[in-house]
Design a protein around this motif. Structure first.
Motif, short mmCIF file in Angstrom:
data_model
loop_
_atom_site.label_atom_id
_atom_site.label_comp_id
_atom_site.label_asym_id
_atom_site.label_seq_id
_atom_site.Cartn_x
_atom_site.Cartn_y
_atom_site.Cartn_z
N UNK A 114 0.84 -1.21 0.00
CA UNK A 114 0.00 0.00 0.00
C UNK A 114 0.87 1.26 0.00
N UNK A 115 1.98 1.20 0.73
CA UNK A 115 2.90 2.33 0.75
C UNK A 115 3.51 2.55 -0.64
N UNK A 116 3.85 1.46 -1.33
CA UNK A 116 4.38 1.58 -2.70
C UNK A 116 3.34 2.21 -3.63
N UNK A 172 8.96 6.82 -14.19
CA UNK A 172 9.37 5.42 -14.09
C UNK A 172 9.44 4.94 -12.65
N UNK A 173 9.78 5.81 -11.73
CA UNK A 173 9.73 5.43 -10.31
C UNK A 173 8.28 5.14 -9.91
N UNK A 204 3.89 -1.08 -9.66
CA UNK A 204 4.11 -2.50 -9.98
C UNK A 204 4.40 -3.30 -8.72
N UNK A 205 5.21 -2.75 -7.83
CA UNK A 205 5.52 -3.44 -6.58
C UNK A 205 4.30 -3.59 -5.68
N UNK A 233 0.81 -10.04 2.04
CA UNK A 233 1.37 -8.89 1.33
C UNK A 233 2.75 -8.62 1.88
N UNK A 234 3.65 -8.12 1.01
CA UNK A 234 5.01 -7.82 1.44
C UNK A 234 4.96 -6.77 2.54
#
Length: 190
Positions: free
Chosen positions: A127-129, A165-166, A172-173, A188-189
Motif C-alpha cells: 500500500x505504501x508503494x 518510471x519510479x 508494480x511493486x 502482502x510484502x
C-alpha cells in the motif's frame, strides 16, 4: 487458467498472480506506453485521453476501501491550487480537459493515499508503494503541465522521466505478494 509466476528469494517466494488488480495495472502500463508515443507529437489530446483512462484503471485497482476522506480533502486543495496556477496559461479545449485530468489524477492519488493508514497496524509495504507511486505520478504530470503550458522547467525531461518510471515501478511493486516457505501462508510484502 494461467498459473502464477513464482520467484524464490532465500526461502521466501514472491507470487505475481494474474488477478484483476494485476490485469488492470497491465492495461494501465499499455495505455501509458500509448501516451508516451503521443508525448512529442501533435497527438497530445490522444495522449491525455490514454493517460486519463490509465488513472481510471489505477483508481479501480486501488479500490474504494477504506474511504478515509481526510486525505481526499488535502488532495482536492492541492489539485485546486495546481489548476489555479495552470489556468491563466490554458486556452481552448485544454481549459476543460486539464481540469478533468487533474480531477482524475487527484482521485487516483486520493485512493492510493487513503489505503496506507500509517497510524495503525493496517499498513503494508504494498500500500505504501502504491501511495508513493501515485504521488510521483502527480509530480510527473504537474511537471509536464508546467513545462508544456506555463514555462520551461529546467531539467524537465530528467524530472519527468525519473518520477514517471519510479511511479510505474512502485505501482508494480504494489501487486507483489510474499509466501513464507515455513508456514505456506501468502501475505502482502511487509
Amino acid at each position: 487458467m494461467v498459473s502464477p509466476v513464482t520467484v524464490s528469494l532465500d526461502r521466501k517466494y514472491i507470487d505475481i498472480c494474474p488477478s484483476p488488480i494485476t490485469l488492470e495495472k497491465a492495461m494501465s502500463f499499455f495505455l501509458n506506453s500509448c501516451r508516451d508515443c503521443g508525448q512529442n507529437t501533435p497527438m497530445v489530446l490522444l495522449g491525455l485521453l490514454m493517460f486519463a483512462i490509465t488513472h481510471i484503471l489505477y483508481t479501480s485497482a486501488f479500490g474504494m476501501k477504506p474511504l478515509n476522506p481526510e486525505p481526499g480533502c488535502g488532495v482536492v486543495v492541492i489539485c485546486g491550487i495546481f489548476y489555479c496556477l495552470l489556468y491563466p496559461y490554458l486556452s481552448g479545449p485544454f481549459t476543460y480537459l486539464v481540469a478533468v485530468y487533474i480531477a482524475l489524477i487527484g482521485f487516483m492519488g486520493w485512493r492510493a493515499i487513503a489505503g496506507v493508514q500509517l497510524f495503525n497496524d493496517l499498513w503494508t509495504w504494498t500500500k505504501l508503494c502504491a501511495c508513493l507511486g501515485a504521488v510521483l505520478f502527480m509530480v510527473s504530470d504537474l511537471t509536464i503541465a508546467v513545462n508544456k503550458f506555463c514555462f520551461p522547467v529546467p531539467y524537465s525531461r530528467a524530472i519527468i522521466m525519473a518520477t514517471y518510471y519510479a511511479a510505474q515501478m512502485l505501482i508494480s511493486l504494489s501487486v507483489v505478494e510474499c509466501k513464507d516457505d515455513n508456514d505456506g501462508n501468502i501475505r502482502k510484502m511487509n
